[in-house]
Design a protein around this motif. Structure first.
Motif, mmCIF file in Angstrom:
data_model
loop_
_atom_site.group_PDB
_atom_site.id
_atom_site.type_symbol
_atom_site.label_atom_id
_atom_site.label_comp_id
_atom_site.label_asym_id
_atom_site.label_seq_id
_atom_site.Cartn_x
_atom_site.Cartn_y
_atom_site.Cartn_z
ATOM 1 N N LEU A 409 -104.137 43.293 29.650
ATOM 2 C CA LEU A 409 -105.710 43.852 29.499
ATOM 3 C C LEU A 409 -105.768 44.605 30.470
ATOM 4 O O LEU A 409 -106.680 45.837 30.566
ATOM 5 C CB LEU A 409 -106.323 42.711 29.316
ATOM 6 N N ASP A 413 -107.365 48.374 30.474
ATOM 7 C CA ASP A 413 -108.649 48.644 30.966
ATOM 8 C C ASP A 413 -108.402 49.950 32.022
ATOM 9 O O ASP A 413 -109.430 50.863 31.649
ATOM 10 C CB ASP A 413 -109.157 47.437 31.793
ATOM 11 N N VAL A 418 -109.578 49.478 26.768
ATOM 12 C CA VAL A 418 -110.276 48.306 26.748
ATOM 13 C C VAL A 418 -111.456 48.206 27.697
ATOM 14 O O VAL A 418 -111.074 48.918 28.830
ATOM 15 C CB VAL A 418 -109.698 46.939 26.426
ATOM 16 N N ARG A 420 -113.712 45.485 30.272
ATOM 17 C CA ARG A 420 -114.203 44.046 30.801
ATOM 18 C C ARG A 420 -115.616 43.943 30.865
ATOM 19 O O ARG A 420 -116.105 44.787 31.687
ATOM 20 C CB ARG A 420 -113.246 43.756 32.068
ATOM 21 N N TRP A 425 -113.707 40.764 26.890
ATOM 22 C CA TRP A 425 -113.109 42.160 26.955
ATOM 23 C C TRP A 425 -113.758 42.690 25.485
ATOM 24 O O TRP A 425 -113.531 41.998 24.726
ATOM 25 C CB TRP A 425 -111.616 42.083 26.734
#
Length: 719
Positions: A409, A413, A418, A420, A425
């Motif tokens: 992740l 990111d 994606v 946070r 998320w």
């Protein structure tokens, strides 16, 4: 101010930094070149220099000069708490006010933010994990980017996924770099970067060859004397330590590959009268601080440590580094041995490789970027959710262990796929390409590093030259000091008495196996109606295992027995005897059934086996042997009714593992009848526990079927 005046001011600051105000301390020419580039020219510099070269002197001197000229505070991104503590103390000697924001001091964060805002802090050291904190990114990072006078990226090889210690949190720095005011200097430093990593770090930091000053020096460590001692087994290696530790100069570090090995070696050396302390990822922060201080003050002969004691620990007079087992990367090895000999003329560096090293490498090798279908599944799950999802919630949808899922992740990111946010998320909806070629190249490089470590052990050439060539040092040449160049300087022999003591220590079986007490998050979404705390009446007790697979004692014996392709067969006699010994020790332990008093447990009334698809003869014969020797009835086995492969799923995350196991077993009428005839505690026997969910599910079934307490006994645990 001309160069001479600036140089004189810089040297005066250095003298204060090293505790010799008014003394003769002077920056070396290469250090001065870096300082001048930062202060006078506002450039971006990448410094690749050996451990002990004085990288911290460069950024502290530059900080003092820039602050005197009205610049904002220096922000140092630093990966380890030990480094932060050392540097806060060093900065104070030069009148530089340094503060740190990391996981160990959350109660101070608000105060530190206020001090930075008032201009009362000269240096702010930040852990890379803070860069990925939503609050820090949204509220603190923009302010820092607007006011920073110098950005320092320490241990910059962590930015590169080609590096031996890639940390995706570091890639957040790209956002900060784009927001820095024009002309703000940037310094990236590392001692462990080969040519490929150097180029990649430069690219990640936006410091291309046309913009950055790259200072790359010789990586020779003239104080270090390298050697390898090959011994038959783990007992000989522990015995060698006990026999020769006092021959090593001063105090030092004994590195192990696993936490279990560090704890075993520490216990043995203490028994032999040595003042040593363990330092691992399991060590509490207060105990780490105490251990570091004890080593710094030479109150211990050695810290027995995992890689948790790595970058940044600074003890100039560290006299030796011994490796109990070979690391999987020559670059990581070079970095760890670089802890020694910074401020002394001679330091000893010795490796004691083990036959189990490669098995341990494989065990910890589950770090490759996940397969594309798992990444796409994660992105689709986030897109369909329409709301933030936490990592535990994602575990219910994506079959990745938590640490790998979090790492993935963070990479996504930084790549923009994606984001946070508070609560978890979300998907950004941005297009994202799976770079399979790059990930495959990284995997091949890891395999190449392991081959290099095999070659290091057996080389007939200079060991320091070998390591320097692995780091693409163009000046690599024979050192004249190592055991190849100058001959072995320390004996490899061990006495019969020391060997017997080591064998006795390693042959002692028995470690606790903690039960699961909470169901994983998100199980109802998987169609499994389990959530929250496991009721006390459905939990298993704290169990026992002969050893951990990461042990250098019983782990070495159990790994071949439990290997994926190992043949199934009856439990070996020595393993059964050890299991019986563990059971006997368990019974005599505080609260055990062989003790007396109100807290004494009831004696088990029988033995129940967990059915095994991969090793049925091993598990059944273990249960039969325990029942026979313990004079207990063999009540039977749970019945396996799951899919053919559900029970052997490994390396799954908790949610996926529990889903596979939740309806995989049942209690037969025959077993239920046996439990009813002899009510009371039962021993639950299995070969191996990794996640603990097989034991948790089995214990719940047995408790619901009327058994008393469930006492798990397994051959091996993973933790």
């Amino acid at each position: 101010m001309d160069d001479l005046e600036l140089r004189a001011e810089a040297d005066a600051i250095l003298a204060e930094l090293v505790g010799d105000p008014g003394g003769s301390a002077r920056l070396r020419e290469d250090q001065w070149q870096a300082v001048a580039a930062l202060v006078r020219e506002g450039r971006r510099a990448l410094v690749v220099q050996r451990t002990g070269w004085g990288k911290s002197a460069v950024y502290f001197v530059a900080t003092a000069l820039l602050r005197r000229r009205g610049a904002g505070p220096t922000v140092i991104v630093s990966p380890l708490l030990a480094l932060m503590r050392n540097q806060v103390e060093s900065a104070a000697r030069a009148g530089i006010r340094a503060r740190t924001i990391n996981s160990a001091n959350p109660e101070e964060w608000d105060t530190i933010h206020e001090e930075v805002g008032r201009g009362e802090t000269d240096v702010l050291l930040v852990s890379p994990e803070r860069l990925n904190s939503v609050d820090f990114r949204e509220h603190m990072l923009p302010k820092l980017a607007a006011t920073t006078g110098l950005l320092v990226v320490d241990e910059a090889h962590c930015i590169s996924d080609w590096g031996h210690d890639f940390r995706p949190d570091y890639r957040r720095l790209r956002a900060m770099l784009t927001e820095l005011a024009p002309g703000v200097p940037v310094l990236a430093t590392t001692a462990t970067a080969n040519a490929r990593v150097t180029a990649d770090v430069a690219e990640q930091l936006g410091t291309g060859a046309g913009e950055a000053l790259v200072l790359r020096g010789s990586l020779d460590r003239e104080s270090l004397r390298l050697g390898v001692i090959e011994l038959p087994d783990a007992a000989h290696r522990l015995a060698w330590l006990a026999e020769h530790l006092n021959e090593l100069p001063g105090s030092g570090i004994i590195y192990t590959l696993t936490v279990a090995a560090a704890e075993e070696a520490t216990a043995f050396l203490r028994q032999r009268g040595f003042t040593v302390a363990s330092y691992t990822g399991r060590t509490e922060n207060a105990d780490r601080l105490q251990a570091e201080n004890d080593l710094l003050e030479n109150r211990v002969k050695a810290l027995v440590a995992t890689s948790a004691l790595g970058m940044g620990f600074d003890k100039p007079d560290l006299g030796f580094v011994v490796h109990l087992g070979s690391p999987s990367s020559p670059i990581a090895y070079y970095q760890q041995v670089g802890r020694a000999g910074r401020g002394v003329r001679h330091a000893d560096v010795l490796m004691l490789p083990g036959k189990e090293d490669e098995a341990i490498w494989r065990y910890f090798a589950d770090t490759a970027f996940p397969r594309e279908e798992l990444v796409r599944q994660t992105l689709a799950t986030l897109a369909e959710a329409g709301r933030p999802l936490s990592v535990p919630a994602l575990e219910a949808a994506v079959d990745l262990r938590r640490t790998r899922l979090e790492t993935m992740l963070k990479v996504l990111d930084v790549d923009g796929a994606v984001k946070r946010v508070k609560g978890g998320w979300i998907s950004t909806g941005e297009a994202w390409a799976y770079d399979s070629e790059r990930y495959a190249r990284v995997a091949r490089q890891r395999a190449g590093e392991q081959q290099a470590m095999r070659a290091y052990v057996t080389t007939d050439g200079c060991r320091m030259e070998f390591l320097r060539r692995q780091l693409d040092d163009p000046d690599a040449a024979p050192c004249g000091r190592c055991d190849i160049c100058a001959g072995a300087w320390i004996a490899s022999s061990v006495s019969a008495e020391a060997l017997t003591g080591a064998e006795k220590e390693l042959d002692r079986p028995g470690v606790e196996v903690e039960p699961r007490r909470m169901w994983p998050t998100g199980m109802p979404a998987l169609g499994v109606d389990l959530k929250g705390r496991i009721p006390a009446g459905e939990q298993g007790a704290t169990g026992r295992a002969l050893g951990r697979l990461s042990d250098i004692g019983w782990g070495n014996r159990l790994r071949p027995l439990l290997a994926v392709n190992a043949p199934d067969g009856p439990v070996p006699d020595d393993v059964l005897r050890a299991a019986v010994a563990v059971l006997a020790d368990w019974a005599r332990s505080p609260g055990g059934w062989a003790t007396t008093g109100p807290d004494a447990a009831a004696r088990p009334v029988g033995v129940v086996a967990v059915p095994s698809l991969s090793r049925p003869r091993l598990v059944s014969s273990l249960a039969e042997g325990i029942a026979r020797v313990g004079q207990l009835p063999l009540l039977g086995s749970l019945t396996y009714v799951g899919q053919s492969d559900a029970h052997v799923v490994r390396r799954s995350n908790s949610a996926q593992r529990l889903k596979a196991l939740s309806d995989a077993f049942t209690v037969s009428e025959e077993l239920a009848g046996a439990l009813a005839r002899v009510p009371g505690p039962v021993l639950l026997v299995d070969d191996y526990t990794e996640s603990g969910w097989t034991l948790a599910v089995a214990a719940r079934l047995l408790r619901r079927a009327g058994s008393g307490n469930v006492l798990p006994l397994v051959l091996a645990s993973s933790a």
